[in-house]
Design a protein around this motif. Sequence first.
Motif, mmCIF file in Angstrom:
data_model
loop_
_atom_site.group_PDB
_atom_site.id
_atom_site.type_symbol
_atom_site.label_atom_id
_atom_site.label_comp_id
_atom_site.label_asym_id
_atom_site.label_seq_id
_atom_site.Cartn_x
_atom_site.Cartn_y
_atom_site.Cartn_z
ATOM 1 N N GLN A 175 0.807 -1.217 0.000
ATOM 2 C CA GLN A 175 0.000 0.000 0.000
ATOM 3 C C GLN A 175 0.849 1.281 0.000
ATOM 4 O O GLN A 175 0.315 2.382 -0.106
ATOM 5 C CB GLN A 175 -0.933 0.023 1.210
ATOM 6 N N ILE A 221 0.758 8.538 -3.087
ATOM 7 C CA ILE A 221 -0.097 9.244 -4.048
ATOM 8 C C ILE A 221 -1.178 10.031 -3.308
ATOM 9 O O ILE A 221 -1.446 11.194 -3.621
ATOM 10 C CB ILE A 221 -0.704 8.254 -5.060
ATOM 11 N N SER A 222 -1.778 9.411 -2.305
ATOM 12 C CA SER A 222 -2.816 10.067 -1.519
ATOM 13 C C SER A 222 -2.272 11.289 -0.779
ATOM 14 O O SER A 222 -2.913 12.342 -0.730
ATOM 15 C CB SER A 222 -3.423 9.063 -0.533
ATOM 16 N N GLU A 259 2.838 2.807 -2.150
ATOM 17 C CA GLU A 259 2.676 3.696 -3.303
ATOM 18 C C GLU A 259 1.342 4.435 -3.255
ATOM 19 O O GLU A 259 1.283 5.642 -3.512
ATOM 20 C CB GLU A 259 2.782 2.906 -4.608
ATOM 21 N N ASP A 260 0.276 3.727 -2.908
ATOM 22 C CA ASP A 260 -1.041 4.361 -2.815
ATOM 23 C C ASP A 260 -1.064 5.447 -1.746
ATOM 24 O O ASP A 260 -1.686 6.504 -1.935
ATOM 25 C CB ASP A 260 -2.124 3.322 -2.515
#
Length: 83
Positions: free
Chosen positions: A9, A15-16, A11-12
């Motif tokens: 998670q 980005i968030s 990378e997510d």
Amino acid sequence: MNLLCLLLQFEDVIISVAKECMPHYLANYLFQLASSFSKFYEKYLILKEKDEIRNSRLQMARLIGKTLKQGVHLLGLDVLDKM
């Protein structure tokens, strides 16, 4: 398995954080990752396992350490080499 899913998670989360300008998302994620690894480390042996299991767990620990270090760096904090 939960620890690996959490690791994926990263990378997510980055980005968030970038989209919403909420660095505390990253701090929370890093805390969850460190806590989950601590529980894993208490429950499962790493160095006393057979070669294949030991090597895969060592690789996972190395990747988690690298992820934590990168995340802390992104927050603008210094990482200690030793405690």
